[in-house]
Design an enzyme around this catalytic site. Sequence first.
Site, PDB file in Angstrom:
ATOM      1  N   ALA A 132      32.166  37.039  38.752  1.00  0.00           N
ATOM      2  CA  ALA A 132      31.264  37.411  38.459  1.00  0.00           C
ATOM      3  C   ALA A 132      31.012  38.717  38.553  1.00  0.00           C
ATOM      4  CB  ALA A 132      30.125  36.677  38.194  1.00  0.00           C
ATOM      5  N   ALA A 133      31.382  39.763  39.900  1.00  0.00           N
ATOM      6  CA  ALA A 133      31.581  41.384  40.014  1.00  0.00           C
ATOM      7  C   ALA A 133      31.275  41.875  38.902  1.00  0.00           C
ATOM      8  CB  ALA A 133      32.013  41.112  41.572  1.00  0.00           C
ATOM      9  N   GLY A 134      32.573  41.466  37.966  1.00  0.00           N
ATOM     10  CA  GLY A 134      33.536  42.372  37.044  1.00  0.00           C
ATOM     11  C   GLY A 134      32.670  42.010  36.229  1.00  0.00           C
ATOM     12  N   ASP A 135      31.535  41.085  36.006  1.00  0.00           N
ATOM     13  CA  ASP A 135      31.406  40.953  34.487  1.00  0.00           C
ATOM     14  C   ASP A 135      29.805  41.373  34.576  1.00  0.00           C
ATOM     15  OD1 ASP A 135      33.262  39.199  33.674  1.00  0.00           O
ATOM     16  OD2 ASP A 135      31.961  37.324  34.677  1.00  0.00           O
ATOM     17  N   ASN A 142      39.440  45.423  36.082  1.00  0.00           N
ATOM     18  CA  ASN A 142      40.236  45.553  37.769  1.00  0.00           C
ATOM     19  C   ASN A 142      41.512  45.774  38.281  1.00  0.00           C
ATOM     20  OD1 ASN A 142      42.200  43.481  37.946  1.00  0.00           O
ATOM     21  ND2 ASN A 142      40.449  42.047  38.648  1.00  0.00           N
ATOM     22  N   GLY A 176      32.297  31.510  31.711  1.00  0.00           N
ATOM     23  CA  GLY A 176      32.511  32.508  30.476  1.00  0.00           C
ATOM     24  C   GLY A 176      32.498  33.786  30.665  1.00  0.00           C
TER      25      GLY A 176
HETATM   26  P1  ADP Z   1      36.513  41.674  39.247  1.00  0.00           P
HETATM   27  O1  ADP Z   1      35.155  40.847  39.564  1.00  0.00           O
HETATM   28  O2  ADP Z   1      36.259  41.679  37.939  1.00  0.00           O
HETATM   29  O3  ADP Z   1      37.462  41.347  40.150  1.00  0.00           O
HETATM   30  P2  ADP Z   1      35.960  43.803  41.052  1.00  0.00           P
HETATM   31  O4  ADP Z   1      36.505  42.795  42.243  1.00  0.00           O
HETATM   32  O5  ADP Z   1      36.822  44.893  41.187  1.00  0.00           O
HETATM   33  O6  ADP Z   1      36.348  42.651  39.590  1.00  0.00           O
HETATM   34  O7  ADP Z   1      33.679  44.024  41.494  1.00  0.00           O
HETATM   35  C1  ADP Z   1      33.323  44.588  40.183  1.00  0.00           C
HETATM   36  C2  ADP Z   1      32.664  45.898  40.774  1.00  0.00           C
HETATM   37  O8  ADP Z   1      31.863  45.236  42.171  1.00  0.00           O
HETATM   38  C3  ADP Z   1      33.404  46.514  42.391  1.00  0.00           C
HETATM   39  O9  ADP Z   1      33.962  47.753  41.398  1.00  0.00           O
HETATM   40  C4  ADP Z   1      32.557  47.135  43.038  1.00  0.00           C
HETATM   41  O10 ADP Z   1      31.509  48.340  42.794  1.00  0.00           O
HETATM   42  C5  ADP Z   1      31.121  45.494  43.329  1.00  0.00           C
HETATM   43  N1  ADP Z   1      32.070  45.419  44.274  1.00  0.00           N
HETATM   44  C6  ADP Z   1      32.862  44.180  44.023  1.00  0.00           C
HETATM   45  N2  ADP Z   1      32.944  42.978  45.526  1.00  0.00           N
HETATM   46  C7  ADP Z   1      32.326  44.489  46.823  1.00  0.00           C
HETATM   47  C8  ADP Z   1      32.347  44.256  47.520  1.00  0.00           C
HETATM   48  N3  ADP Z   1      32.562  43.351  48.465  1.00  0.00           N
HETATM   49  N4  ADP Z   1      30.971  45.051  48.242  1.00  0.00           N
HETATM   50  C9  ADP Z   1      30.838  46.151  47.650  1.00  0.00           C
HETATM   51  N5  ADP Z   1      31.143  46.301  46.219  1.00  0.00           N
HETATM   52  C10 ADP Z   1      31.437  45.067  45.459  1.00  0.00           C
END
Ligand code: ADP
Length: 296
Positions: free
Chosen positions: A242-245, A182, A38
Site C-alpha cells: 500500500a505504499a503506492g496507494d 511504479n 483493494g
Molecule cells: P508500489 O507500492 O506501487 O510499488 P513504491 O514501492 O514505488 O510503490 O512506493 C511508493 C513510494 O513510497 C515511493 O515512491 C517512495 O516515495 C515511498 N517508499 C516506498 N518504499 C520505501 C522505502 N523502503 N524507503 C523510503 N521510501 C519508500
Amino acid sequence: MKIVVIGSINMDYVLHVANLPKKGETITALNYHISPGGKGANQAVAAKRLGADVLMIGALGNDSAGLDLCNRLDKEGIDVSGILFTDTATGNAMITVDEKGSNTIVVFPGANAKLEKTWVGNFREEIKKADCVIIQLEIPMETVAASIAIARSYGTRVILNPAPAKEIPLEIYRNVDIITPNETELAKLTGTEDINRGAKILMDRGVQEVVVTLGDKGSYYLSNERELIVKPVKVNAIDSTAAGDSFNAALAVGLNEKLDMEASLQFSNIVGALTTTKIGAQNSLPYRDEVDRFKK
Ligand code: ADP
C-alpha cells in the site's frame, strides 16, 4: 478539499504457512487473518486520513464481506453513497505466505467487475465539484475511460494509477493529467526499463505529467517543462504493501493544498515511506498528524 476515488474494494484472506502447498496437497495453516484491501479502497482511506473529504465510488457484493468493508469505510468518515451493492460476491484475494515471505495470490474481481460506467455517471455532479479524481485499473477499462472523460469534461484533475499494468486505450491517456506507475508498471506499459524514456513514451500518448514511484529510491517526475528526481526519506521499512496507494492519495492532497509539484512529491514520499513502517494495507496508512510530526 474534495477527492473522488473510483476503484476496487477487496477483502484479503491471508494464510500463513510453513511451505506453499504443492499441486494436490492439503496443508495446515499456521495463522490466518483477513484484511480490507483493494487499491481503490486503500487510496480512499489514505486520502481521508490525510485530511480530504472523500467520496468512494466502487462495487461490493450483497454478502457479509461487502457489508463489513462498507462499514469500515463509513467508520473512516468516507462518503460511501458511491458504493453499488451487486449480486456478485465481493472482490477478494486469497493469499498464502510462507515463512520466507514468498507468496501465491489468487484475486477474484467479483463485484469490482460489475462497476459499470452508468453507475459512475450517477455521480457527475460530485465529480464536477471535486478537486481531483483518483482511479486505478482494478475495475473495467470501459468504466475507467468513461469516468476519466466525465472528469475531463468538467476540468477536474485526474490522477491515473495504472495498477495493475495492462494495455490502456489512447483515449484514456489523452484525458489523464497525471499518470503514476511504479517502475515495473512503467516497464510493462512502455517496453523499456529506462525511466526517462518510458515517461516520454507515456507523454507521447497524451498524458500531461508522469510520476514514477521508485520504492526506496523516491520518485521521479516529467512534464513538458521539467524533470525532477525527488529523494526518498529514510525509514525502517518492513512491509511495502500500500505504499503506492498512499503515495497517490498524498499527491492528490498535496496538489489540492496548492503545494507545487516538488513539494507535493516530497510530501508523497514521506507518506509512502511511513506506510512501509507498518505491516498490512489499510492499517499501515498514516494519519495527517503522523506525517506532520515526521516532517518536523
Ligand atoms: P508500489 O507500492 O506501487 O510499488 P513504491 O514501492 O514505488 O510503490 O512506493 C511508493 C513510494 O513510497 C515511493 O515512491 C517512495 O516515495 C515511498 N517508499 C516506498 N518504499 C520505501 C522505502 N523502503 N524507503 C523510503 N521510501 C519508500
